[in-house]
Design an enzyme around this catalytic site. Sequence first.
Site, PDB file in Angstrom:
ATOM      1  CE  LYS A  65      97.870  38.946  39.061  1.00  0.00           C
ATOM      2  NZ  LYS A  65      96.989  37.787  38.807  1.00  0.00           N
ATOM      3  CG  ASP A  80      94.851  39.672  36.717  1.00  0.00           C
ATOM      4  OD1 ASP A  80      94.426  38.605  37.154  1.00  0.00           O
ATOM      5  OD2 ASP A  80      94.580  40.764  37.267  1.00  0.00           O
TER       6      ASP A  80
HETATM    7  P1  NDP Z   1      89.011  41.190  32.429  1.00  0.00           P
HETATM    8  O1  NDP Z   1      89.787  42.440  32.293  1.00  0.00           O
HETATM    9  O2  NDP Z   1      88.795  40.340  31.242  1.00  0.00           O
HETATM   10  O3  NDP Z   1      87.561  41.522  33.053  1.00  0.00           O
HETATM   11  C1  NDP Z   1      87.468  42.160  34.287  1.00  0.00           C
HETATM   12  C2  NDP Z   1      85.995  42.438  34.563  1.00  0.00           C
HETATM   13  O4  NDP Z   1      85.858  42.903  35.896  1.00  0.00           O
HETATM   14  C3  NDP Z   1      85.441  43.540  33.674  1.00  0.00           C
HETATM   15  O5  NDP Z   1      84.061  43.321  33.483  1.00  0.00           O
HETATM   16  C4  NDP Z   1      85.687  44.784  34.516  1.00  0.00           C
HETATM   17  O6  NDP Z   1      84.816  45.862  34.238  1.00  0.00           O
HETATM   18  C5  NDP Z   1      85.413  44.259  35.912  1.00  0.00           C
HETATM   19  N1  NDP Z   1      86.195  45.056  36.873  1.00  0.00           N
HETATM   20  C6  NDP Z   1      87.544  45.252  36.885  1.00  0.00           C
HETATM   21  N2  NDP Z   1      87.893  46.053  37.895  1.00  0.00           N
HETATM   22  C7  NDP Z   1      86.745  46.398  38.521  1.00  0.00           C
HETATM   23  C8  NDP Z   1      86.456  47.212  39.628  1.00  0.00           C
HETATM   24  N3  NDP Z   1      87.421  47.845  40.312  1.00  0.00           N
HETATM   25  N4  NDP Z   1      85.144  47.311  40.009  1.00  0.00           N
HETATM   26  C9  NDP Z   1      84.157  46.662  39.320  1.00  0.00           C
HETATM   27  N5  NDP Z   1      84.385  45.874  38.253  1.00  0.00           N
HETATM   28  C10 NDP Z   1      85.662  45.744  37.856  1.00  0.00           C
HETATM   29  O7  NDP Z   1      89.718  40.363  33.615  1.00  0.00           O
HETATM   30  P2  NDP Z   1      89.589  38.826  33.991  1.00  0.00           P
HETATM   31  O8  NDP Z   1      88.241  38.323  33.650  1.00  0.00           O
HETATM   32  O9  NDP Z   1      90.779  38.136  33.460  1.00  0.00           O
HETATM   33  O10 NDP Z   1      89.774  38.881  35.586  1.00  0.00           O
HETATM   34  C11 NDP Z   1      88.669  38.946  36.494  1.00  0.00           C
HETATM   35  C12 NDP Z   1      89.121  38.494  37.868  1.00  0.00           C
HETATM   36  O11 NDP Z   1      89.581  37.130  37.804  1.00  0.00           O
HETATM   37  C13 NDP Z   1      90.278  39.277  38.488  1.00  0.00           C
HETATM   38  O12 NDP Z   1      90.127  39.309  39.888  1.00  0.00           O
HETATM   39  C14 NDP Z   1      91.484  38.418  38.141  1.00  0.00           C
HETATM   40  O13 NDP Z   1      92.572  38.645  39.010  1.00  0.00           O
HETATM   41  C15 NDP Z   1      90.887  37.044  38.340  1.00  0.00           C
HETATM   42  N6  NDP Z   1      91.611  35.956  37.696  1.00  0.00           N
HETATM   43  C16 NDP Z   1      91.825  35.965  36.336  1.00  0.00           C
HETATM   44  C17 NDP Z   1      92.490  34.920  35.749  1.00  0.00           C
HETATM   45  C18 NDP Z   1      92.638  34.808  34.271  1.00  0.00           C
HETATM   46  O14 NDP Z   1      93.067  33.743  33.802  1.00  0.00           O
HETATM   47  N7  NDP Z   1      92.273  35.809  33.492  1.00  0.00           N
HETATM   48  C19 NDP Z   1      93.078  33.836  36.555  1.00  0.00           C
HETATM   49  C20 NDP Z   1      92.714  33.874  37.953  1.00  0.00           C
HETATM   50  C21 NDP Z   1      92.037  34.928  38.479  1.00  0.00           C
HETATM   51  P3  NDP Z   1      85.409  47.172  33.513  1.00  0.00           P
HETATM   52  O15 NDP Z   1      85.610  46.750  32.088  1.00  0.00           O
HETATM   53  O16 NDP Z   1      84.343  48.178  33.692  1.00  0.00           O
HETATM   54  O17 NDP Z   1      86.719  47.518  34.222  1.00  0.00           O
END
Ligand code: NDP
Length: 450
Positions: A130, A170
């Site tokens: 990571k 991510d």
């Molecule tokens: P994105 O950046 O596309 O979206 C993240 C979302 O989560 C946004 O709406 C963001 O809001 C919100 N968010 C991020 N940090 C925080 C925080 N500290 N508190 C509240 N809301 C938060 O990321 P992904 O959709 O790719 O990832 C989402 C989750 O899924 C993560 O945990 C990631 O590790 C996990 N994941 C992702 C994978 C992938 O293929 N993309 C694979 C496996 C797991 P804001 O814009 O306001 O920050």
Amino acid sequence: MSHTSSLNTSAFMAELMAKNPAEPEFHQAVHEVVESLDHFLDENPKYKHARILERITEPERVIMFRVPWVNDKGEMRVNRGYRIEMNSAIGPYKGGLRFHPTVNLGILKFLAFEQVFKNSLTTLPMGGGKGGSDFDPKGKSDNEVMRFCQSFMTELYRHIGPNTDVPAGDIGVGGREIGFLYGQYKRIVNEFTGVLTGKGLNWGGSLIRPEATGYGNVYFAQEMLNTLGESFNGKTVLVSGSGNVAQFTVEKVNDLGGKVVTLSDSSGYIYDPDGISPEKLKYVMFLKNNKRGRIKEYADKYGVKYVEGQRPWGEKGDIALPSATQNEINETEAITLVGNGCKCVSEGANMPSTPEAIEIFIDKGILFGPGKAANAGGVAVSGLEMAQNSMRLNWTREEVDKRLQLIMHSIHKTCCQYGTKDNGFINYVDGANIGGFVKVADAMMAQGAV
Ligand code: NDP
């Protein structure tokens, strides 16, 4: 630490915490795994003799570096870059890059540690890693993001490669960032290889990769619901986040006849009692991916409730699919969810439930799918992207989706194999931790002192 810890677990954790101070998320992730493994290791002492736990919690390599870049005003900026190469026993390091101001060493170590087990569960030959940076893409221009990505890759390129370490996206790293990173890698190394996944479709990407984590989580939840003879059809679903994972979660829930009533971002959540229809979802995608706006704008557009600074877990739903970030469901929220009739929680995000919340879900006997199993669809399709890159072939959408469904089915089966208790209850946390561990541990033992 939970009161159920055995003496062995407590002693191991005390040593790990002394050795890795100020990394609470890493401690939390390791603690969950060692608790699940406690009895299993007693019954299989060969792993203890080989000190697998001590080795598997120590990254093979940690890289930290300076990322200098110049903003649009001509001012110098400096961020910190990281890559944690956690374990390569069963394949090249594989795992995403996170760009978010909250990123630090402990968070990336927790994510890399989880990734080792997750990748093992996918059945594909991928080790765990990571990386990322405390850079915040929010509010930056495309040119600033490009200059940052180029600077980041100018250091990272020497540590990665298609047979060494293959990063992906991510939080904060989507198609735009992967494009800039890949372009810089190619300029420096002068090779067109599958060194990153999540690439654009016309330059080596795989169909279904953007959809994979969200779709995969819904497929996993569907497998869990099947064990009770239930399905998504007619169910009300709570989703958090509004990024990549959340968006395709909504799409698949809609396909299966469910109704998603919430989405969120780090500023607040929206509640739409009529459900986020395919048409409204199109708007969310435009809002988040093109306009890079806030979820509040959804509430303004459709005249629904917006709750500033809160998470959606106080709303009523049959199923919860947390898809934002770590530790976003605490004990109180878990009690509220279950009290409101939620029967299934499946984690799209990594470690979104605190240990206390997980204890509630398991005590109450609801279906609980931990992220390392439930969201493994993303990295699984990344593995399929690597396979297609090696063969210089592209599979169809149907082919990739079919493989993704088979992989999620197989992960569910592994969880049942290792997690079914004497009374028939399936503890998916134990199942995923033990199932993910065995393959990696056996490979480490076969490879000697690695
Ligand atoms: P994105 O950046 O596309 O979206 C993240 C979302 O989560 C946004 O709406 C963001 O809001 C919100 N968010 C991020 N940090 C925080 C925080 N500290 N508190 C509240 N809301 C938060 O990321 P992904 O959709 O790719 O990832 C989402 C989750 O899924 C993560 O945990 C990631 O590790 C996990 N994941 C992702 C994978 C992938 O293929 N993309 C694979 C496996 C797991 P804001 O814009 O306001 O920050």
